[in-house]
Design a protein around this motif. Structure first.
Motif, PDB file in Angstrom:
ATOM      1  N   LEU A 292      -5.803   8.822 -20.133  1.00  0.00           N
ATOM      2  CA  LEU A 292      -6.063   7.172 -19.904  1.00  0.00           C
ATOM      3  C   LEU A 292      -5.467   6.557 -18.695  1.00  0.00           C
ATOM      4  O   LEU A 292      -6.448   6.012 -17.770  1.00  0.00           O
ATOM      5  CB  LEU A 292      -5.758   6.305 -21.366  1.00  0.00           C
ATOM      6  N   CYS A 293      -4.312   6.938 -18.282  1.00  0.00           N
ATOM      7  CA  CYS A 293      -3.679   6.479 -17.185  1.00  0.00           C
ATOM      8  C   CYS A 293      -4.482   6.812 -15.930  1.00  0.00           C
ATOM      9  O   CYS A 293      -4.710   6.074 -15.080  1.00  0.00           O
ATOM     10  CB  CYS A 293      -2.411   7.006 -17.305  1.00  0.00           C
ATOM     11  N   LYS A 294      -4.812   8.109 -15.928  1.00  0.00           N
ATOM     12  CA  LYS A 294      -5.453   8.822 -14.805  1.00  0.00           C
ATOM     13  C   LYS A 294      -6.711   7.939 -14.561  1.00  0.00           C
ATOM     14  O   LYS A 294      -7.189   7.700 -13.557  1.00  0.00           O
ATOM     15  CB  LYS A 294      -5.793  10.225 -15.052  1.00  0.00           C
ATOM     16  N   ARG A 295      -7.314   7.931 -15.603  1.00  0.00           N
ATOM     17  CA  ARG A 295      -8.783   7.146 -15.571  1.00  0.00           C
ATOM     18  C   ARG A 295      -8.704   5.732 -15.211  1.00  0.00           C
ATOM     19  O   ARG A 295      -9.220   5.180 -14.228  1.00  0.00           O
ATOM     20  CB  ARG A 295      -9.287   7.186 -17.004  1.00  0.00           C
ATOM     21  N   MET A 296      -7.420   5.156 -15.406  1.00  0.00           N
ATOM     22  CA  MET A 296      -7.357   3.489 -15.266  1.00  0.00           C
ATOM     23  C   MET A 296      -7.147   3.765 -13.829  1.00  0.00           C
ATOM     24  O   MET A 296      -7.559   2.709 -13.038  1.00  0.00           O
ATOM     25  CB  MET A 296      -6.454   3.028 -16.027  1.00  0.00           C
ATOM     26  N   MET A 297      -6.291   4.565 -13.219  1.00  0.00           N
ATOM     27  CA  MET A 297      -5.967   4.540 -11.651  1.00  0.00           C
ATOM     28  C   MET A 297      -7.345   4.928 -10.926  1.00  0.00           C
ATOM     29  O   MET A 297      -7.448   4.243  -9.875  1.00  0.00           O
ATOM     30  CB  MET A 297      -4.956   5.700 -11.472  1.00  0.00           C
ATOM     31  N   GLU A 298      -8.103   5.741 -11.469  1.00  0.00           N
ATOM     32  CA  GLU A 298      -9.240   5.793 -10.789  1.00  0.00           C
ATOM     33  C   GLU A 298     -10.149   4.471 -10.715  1.00  0.00           C
ATOM     34  O   GLU A 298     -10.510   4.406  -9.533  1.00  0.00           O
ATOM     35  CB  GLU A 298     -10.138   7.101 -11.400  1.00  0.00           C
ATOM     36  N   THR A 299     -10.191   4.113 -11.631  1.00  0.00           N
ATOM     37  CA  THR A 299     -11.097   2.731 -11.822  1.00  0.00           C
ATOM     38  C   THR A 299     -10.367   1.744 -10.625  1.00  0.00           C
ATOM     39  O   THR A 299     -10.941   1.257  -9.862  1.00  0.00           O
ATOM     40  CB  THR A 299     -11.150   2.172 -13.208  1.00  0.00           C
TER      41      THR A 299
ATOM     42  N   PRO B  27       0.793  -1.318  -0.005  1.00  0.00           N
ATOM     43  CA  PRO B  27       0.184   0.046  -0.059  1.00  0.00           C
ATOM     44  C   PRO B  27       0.970   1.232   0.076  1.00  0.00           C
ATOM     45  O   PRO B  27       0.322   2.323  -0.421  1.00  0.00           O
ATOM     46  CB  PRO B  27      -0.916  -0.154   1.430  1.00  0.00           C
ATOM     47  N   GLY B  28       2.055   1.233   0.447  1.00  0.00           N
ATOM     48  CA  GLY B  28       3.045   2.386   0.634  1.00  0.00           C
ATOM     49  C   GLY B  28       3.441   2.880  -0.722  1.00  0.00           C
ATOM     50  O   GLY B  28       2.983   3.790  -1.069  1.00  0.00           O
ATOM     51  N   SER B  29       4.125   2.287  -1.357  1.00  0.00           N
ATOM     52  CA  SER B  29       4.740   2.630  -2.559  1.00  0.00           C
ATOM     53  C   SER B  29       3.819   1.558  -3.641  1.00  0.00           C
ATOM     54  O   SER B  29       4.484   0.666  -4.163  1.00  0.00           O
ATOM     55  CB  SER B  29       6.167   2.148  -2.486  1.00  0.00           C
ATOM     56  N   LYS B  30       2.828   2.075  -4.171  1.00  0.00           N
ATOM     57  CA  LYS B  30       1.866   1.563  -4.800  1.00  0.00           C
ATOM     58  C   LYS B  30       2.568   1.479  -6.416  1.00  0.00           C
ATOM     59  O   LYS B  30       2.754   2.585  -7.028  1.00  0.00           O
ATOM     60  CB  LYS B  30       0.584   1.667  -4.863  1.00  0.00           C
ATOM     61  N   THR B  31       2.481   0.331  -7.079  1.00  0.00           N
ATOM     62  CA  THR B  31       2.887   0.430  -8.440  1.00  0.00           C
ATOM     63  C   THR B  31       1.794  -0.105  -9.398  1.00  0.00           C
ATOM     64  O   THR B  31       1.230  -1.501  -8.817  1.00  0.00           O
ATOM     65  CB  THR B  31       4.008  -0.332  -8.755  1.00  0.00           C
ATOM     66  N   TYR B  32       1.316   0.784 -10.116  1.00  0.00           N
ATOM     67  CA  TYR B  32       0.216   0.187 -10.897  1.00  0.00           C
ATOM     68  C   TYR B  32       0.432  -0.489 -12.183  1.00  0.00           C
ATOM     69  O   TYR B  32       1.663   0.081 -12.848  1.00  0.00           O
ATOM     70  CB  TYR B  32      -0.949   1.315 -11.218  1.00  0.00           C
ATOM     71  N   SER B  33       0.061  -1.617 -12.647  1.00  0.00           N
ATOM     72  CA  SER B  33       0.082  -2.522 -13.756  1.00  0.00           C
ATOM     73  C   SER B  33      -0.657  -2.292 -14.499  1.00  0.00           C
ATOM     74  O   SER B  33      -1.873  -2.908 -14.218  1.00  0.00           O
ATOM     75  CB  SER B  33       1.010  -3.720 -13.591  1.00  0.00           C
ATOM     76  N   PHE B  34      -0.790  -1.675 -15.842  1.00  0.00           N
ATOM     77  CA  PHE B  34      -2.040  -1.573 -16.726  1.00  0.00           C
ATOM     78  C   PHE B  34      -1.849  -2.301 -18.103  1.00  0.00           C
ATOM     79  O   PHE B  34      -0.754  -1.976 -18.394  1.00  0.00           O
ATOM     80  CB  PHE B  34      -2.657   0.001 -16.760  1.00  0.00           C
ATOM     81  N   LYS B  35      -2.923  -2.849 -18.470  1.00  0.00           N
ATOM     82  CA  LYS B  35      -2.705  -3.508 -19.642  1.00  0.00           C
ATOM     83  C   LYS B  35      -3.670  -2.702 -20.492  1.00  0.00           C
ATOM     84  O   LYS B  35      -4.883  -2.505 -20.464  1.00  0.00           O
ATOM     85  CB  LYS B  35      -3.068  -4.884 -19.915  1.00  0.00           C
TER      86      LYS B  35
END
Lengths: 511, 218
Positions: free
Chosen positions: B169-176, B6-14
């Motif tokens: 797009l990245c911001k929206r995916m992060m929100e989701t 939770p601290g250093s979150k890395t998002y991976s998106f496809k």
């Protein structure tokens, strides 16, 4: 009275129901007619005996091994005077002997008979380099050793992980009648729970978790390979054969029909195609899902090289997928469906969702799906042509010889890169007929009859030559019996050879 | 499928890239990831799978961009590609009405298969060819609104609008992803991605479209 009626109904003698040991309790056929108590006693006895035997064997082998080491060390000491070499050896040995109890401790937690054997193999491994046992066994034993070595670096958590994996592996191996679905479910659940556990253990270092999970996957899949690859309960094998046959039926599909930008007339490109084919076939021989994926990626990289070579620009998916389909058709990789299923079922799920390996794997799935569903429309062919090709009555390279420019040749409008190759490459077979008629109808009829005629001629010729050989052979048996016969000089007139046909003259072929 | 503590979150998106051949999908993504256009010095090996690392408001994002084969003959394979993707970029050529129709088909399919979990971007590419425009701005934007997608205008050639597109797009995916996490609780457990075998579903027998799906036809 009532009890008598009951007896008659089920038709079982009372003596057949009681424990065979005669302890008075009822027995159970699942326990070989013993009651639960007697069965447990019996079984325990046999089991502990087995464990003891295994342990004795392990100890004996260990002693032998140590003796071998000691003698090797002595030799090393006497032959090379370098003392630090001996020290290194000694250190290694002491490390080894220290590692033995650890291994035992690992395996000591449970008392399954196989454990002793594992420990034995792990210990004898260094001098079993000559691959004594069957290959897979050696491989999975090495995997165990490798896994233990790896987990040792993790200290205490490593031991926990090993215990979990080990008991899980045996619990799966024990349930032989699991269907593919349940098998997948249980393994994936195990991955999930283990990675959750690791995530709390190594907070903030997902990379580390990934490394451990890779090792876990390797260990489990190597040991459960026989059970998990193409499981009997699934119809994988049937589908394997179906796709194999499908690909064989599609042997006529060319680069041009697929619009794949691979110009095989460029030697470097055809080279990459060959390499790609080799890799995709090689994929089958790997046992760990990750290794299989790596081979798919290697294959894809070769294809991409080929496309780039042909098109002189970066390969996009529009180029890559048709080229991959072409390679799959050319390679007809063994057990394709099983391999794909195996990877989907037993790979760590994260790897298939993202990452380069996942991408190429997805493309391979697409290629297979395309091949399975392929029809005339998807190849831009007329249904008639498609039928003709599929039934083997014609092949595109024949029909598209010079002088024919009907509907099907217009469908050959290749991708931008494929155009220069045109109808060049696949012509080689058709070109052999110099008397190619010009009318398409005549040609088709001719090309339909020619193979038939060829076949008849060929079989006649074969028959003749076989006859010739047989006649020659009839004289043969005499010669080995006359062992004392002087060695014949090659060029001398030999009476034995009179029955043989005259030597072949090169001029005959020149005409 | 965001992973990490939770601290250093890395998002991976496809993110999947959909669009007919020749609309400039590849140019778009090459421009974004390597800042190249029509590069004759072939240093880029491939443009089919590209990754990009971003840092958005202190959060690390790993973007994996999956190019898909856009030829009509491969249309049925779409679901295999866009399975489990967080975002989709649907590209059309503003000078080509047909390519816009294709985008509509994909949108319909994506919504059916993935619901509202996926962030959609409809992209009109080649705005450097404004004079030859065949798809009107109002129509395109109106359509995007009606299906809950965002619309962008880009030019890979002039490098216009591309950064914005991906950043948005990245911001929206992060929100989701964040919303999903909240829904699930503390977000301690990572997503258990669906892992069923590959399925191909094309129950909708598409109307026999005219041949010429090959990219040379464009």
């Amino acid at each position: 009275m009532s009890s008598h009626a009951e007896h008659r109904r089920i038709r079982v003698d009372h003596s057949a129901l009681v424990c065979k040991k005669g302890c008075g309790y009822f027995g159970n056929p699942a326990w070989q007619g013993l009651c639960s108590k007697c069965w447990r006693e019996d079984n325990q006895h046999a089991r502990s005996k087995q464990v003891e035997e295994d342990r004795a064997l392990a100890e004996r082998l260990q002693r032998e091994e140590e003796a071998a080491y000691a003698s090797g060390q002595q030799r090393a000491l006497s032959e090379a005077s370098a003392t630090h070499l001996g020290k290194a050896e000694e250190k290694r040995m002491s490390q080894k002997s220290r590692s033995v109890p650890t291994v035992k401790k690992f395996f000591g937690s449970s008392s399954k008979p196989t454990l002793g054997r594992d420990a034995t193999a792990a210990q004898t491994k260094p001098d079993a380099s000559g691959s004594l046992g069957p290959q897979p066994v050696v491989e999975s034993d090495q995997a165990t050793k490798h896994f233990i070595d790896f987990l040792k670096t993790l200290q205490k958590p490593g031991r926990d992980i090993f215990r979990q994996c080990h008991s899980f592996r045996h619990s799966v191996a024990y349930k032989k009648d699991l269907g593919a679905e349940e098998l997948t479910e249980s393994i994936q659940d195990f991955y999930q729970s283990l990675s959750d556990h690791l995530n709390t253990l190594y907070k903030g270092t997902p990379e580390r978790v990934e490394v451990v999970m890779d090792e876990v996957e390797k260990y489990l899949t190597l040991h459960l390979y026989e059970q998990t690859f193409c499981p009997e309960s699934s119809d994988d094998e049937v589908k394997d054969l179906a796709i194999q046959k499908r690909i064989r039926d599609l042997h006529w599909v060319t680069v041009q029909i697929l619009c794949a930008p691979l110009n095989e007339e460029i030697p470097a490109v055809s080279d990459t195609v060959v390499k790609a084919i080799t890799d995709i076939i090689e994929m089958d021989s790997r046992r760990v899902p990750r290794d299989k994926l790596r081979y798919i990626t290697r294959c894809s990289k070769h294809i991409i090289h080929g496309v780039r070579r042909t098109k002189r620009e970066a390969a996009s998916a529009d180029d890559f997928l048709p080229a991959l389909i072409y390679v799959v058709l050319k390679a007809n990789p063994p057990r394709l469906h099983s391999n794909i299923q195996y990877i989907t079922r037993f790979s760590n799920p994260g790897r298939l969702m993202s990452g380069e390996d996942g991408y190429y794997f997805t493309n391979l799935c697409c290629a297979v799906a395309f091949i399975e569903k392929l029809d005339a429309e998807s190849l831009n062919l007329s249904p008639e042509d498609f039928e003709l090709y599929m039934s083997g009555q014609a092949s595109p390279d024949r029909l598209l010889g010079p002088g024919r420019s009907s509907s099907s040749s217009s469908s050959l409008r290749g991708g931008p890169g494929a155009e220069p190759a045109g109808a060049g490459a696949p012509q080689t077979r058709g070109r052999r007929d110099p008397d190619l008629p010009t009318g398409p109808g005549v040609q088709q009829e001719q090309s339909l009859h020619r193979p038939e005629r060829d076949l008849i001629e060929w079989s006649d010729g074969m028959e003749r030559s076989v006859q010739d050989v047989l006649e020659g052979l009839q004289l043969e048996p005499r010669s080995p019996e006359t062992g004392s016969q002087p060695p014949s000089t090659i060029d001398s007139e030999n009476a034995d050879c009179e029955g043989l046909p005259p030597p072949l003259q090169p001029q005959v072929f020149a005409g | 499928m965001a992973a990490g503590g939770p601290g250093s979150k890395t998002y991976s998106f496809k993110v999947v890239l959909l669009g007919e051949g020749c609309v400039g999908k590849t140019s778009l993504v090459l421009r974004y990831c390597e800042n190249k256009f029509n590069d004759k010095h072939i240093t880029t090996l491939q443009a089919s799978f590209l990754t990009k690392k971003l840092n958005i408001t202190g959060k690390r994002v790993n973007l994996a961009i999956w190019d898909t084969a856009g030829q009509e003959r491969f249309h049925a394979l779409g679901p295999i590609y866009y399975r489990d993707s967080n975002g989709a970029i649907l590209v059309y050529d503003i000078t080509d009405e047909d390519s816009f129709q294709k985008v509509k088909n994909w949108v319909k399919e994506l919504r059916k298969m993935l619901g509202n979990e996926i962030s959609l971007c409809i992209v009109g590419n080649k705005i450097d060819l404004e004079k030859e425009r065949h798809v009107s701005v109002e129509e395109a934007e109106g359509y995007a609104d009606s299906v809950g997608a965002k619309h962008y205008h880009t030019s890979a050639k002039l490098n216009k609008g591309i950064e914005e597109l991906f950043l948005d797009l990245c911001k929206r995916m992060m929100e989701t992803a964040q919303a999903e996490e909240r829904l699930r609780g503390n977000g301690a457990s990572t997503a258990a991605p669906g892992r069923r075998g590959v399925q191909i579903i094309d129950d909708e027998p598409r109307a026999a479209t005219a041949a010429g799906g090959c990219c040379s036809s464009g």
